[in-house]
Design a protein around this motif. Structure first.
Motif, PDB file in Angstrom:
ATOM      1  N   GLN A   1      19.570  70.176  51.503  1.00  0.00           N
ATOM      2  CA  GLN A   1      18.748  70.875  52.490  1.00  0.00           C
ATOM      3  C   GLN A   1      19.508  71.174  53.785  1.00  0.00           C
TER       4      GLN A   1
ATOM      5  N   THR B   1      20.419  74.942  54.934  1.00  0.00           N
ATOM      6  CA  THR B   1      19.260  75.687  55.440  1.00  0.00           C
ATOM      7  C   THR B   1      18.926  75.252  56.857  1.00  0.00           C
TER       8      THR B   1
ATOM      9  N   GLU C   1      21.418  76.663  59.329  1.00  0.00           N
ATOM     10  CA  GLU C   1      21.190  78.093  59.567  1.00  0.00           C
ATOM     11  C   GLU C   1      20.064  78.326  60.567  1.00  0.00           C
ATOM     12  N   LEU C   2      19.086  77.433  60.614  1.00  0.00           N
ATOM     13  CA  LEU C   2      17.942  77.595  61.512  1.00  0.00           C
ATOM     14  C   LEU C   2      18.244  77.166  62.948  1.00  0.00           C
TER      15      LEU C   2
ATOM     16  N   SER D   1      29.393  76.830  59.724  1.00  0.00           N
ATOM     17  CA  SER D   1      28.026  77.355  59.735  1.00  0.00           C
ATOM     18  C   SER D   1      27.850  78.598  60.594  1.00  0.00           C
TER      19      SER D   1
END
Length: 163
Positions: A41, A44, A47-48, A76
């Motif tokens: 996880q 993801t 990325e946020l 990232s």
């Protein structure tokens, strides 16, 4: 930073958090702690994020090789704020590829986060530069450097015995 939501990801309740980071997080009301987060996880979540913080103590080990977490953050393409250690300074440039804060100084850490959030153009440039720089720090190269450092330590130790 009242309008910013902070998420602290740790390995679990037993993980030791660096003192300067703990002092800063103690003052943040809008903080969530997630632990542990399944490894699959993490991409993801990264990325946020608007800014990633890598808090490490300045010690002999951090001077030898880059931290895996820092390398992941560099890849990232998200702006990063990292402790100013010898290891980080060898691969990152302050305000060029990362914001390097002074370990043990919560104000310096807060300034890094604020700088990345308030100057989005500079933060975007730093993230792009960090992404380019991480390509020079492959797992193979990092492992080779760690092996060389280990051999140097053993040689120094064996040399001390011979004296």
């Amino acid at each position: 930073l009242d309008d910013v939501e902070f998420v602290l990801i740790t390995k679990g309740p037993t993980e030791r958090i660096e003192p300067e980071f703990q002092r800063l997080t103690d003052k943040i009301l809008n903080l969530q702690q997630w632990s542990p987060v399944p490894h699959e996880q993490l991409p993801t979540i990264l990325e946020l994020a608007d800014v990633l913080v890598s808090s490490y103590a300045d010690n002999e080990f951090s001077d030898l090789i880059p931290h895996l977490k820092t390398l992941e953050y560099m890849a990232s393409e998200t702006p990063i704020v990292v402790a100013r250690t010898e290891g980080h300074e060898r691969m990152l440039s302050h305000e060029k590829s990362a914001y390097l804060y002074t370990p043990g100084d919560p104000r310096s850490l807060a300034d890094g986060i604020t700088t990345c959030l308030s100057n989005r153009e500079m933060a975007h440039e730093m993230a792009a530069n960090a992404k380019l720089e991480v390509e020079n720090h492959t797992f193979e190269r990092t492992a080779r450097k760690a092996e060389e450092a280990y051999k140097d330590i053993v040689a120094d130790y064996n040399g001390a015995d011979a004296s």
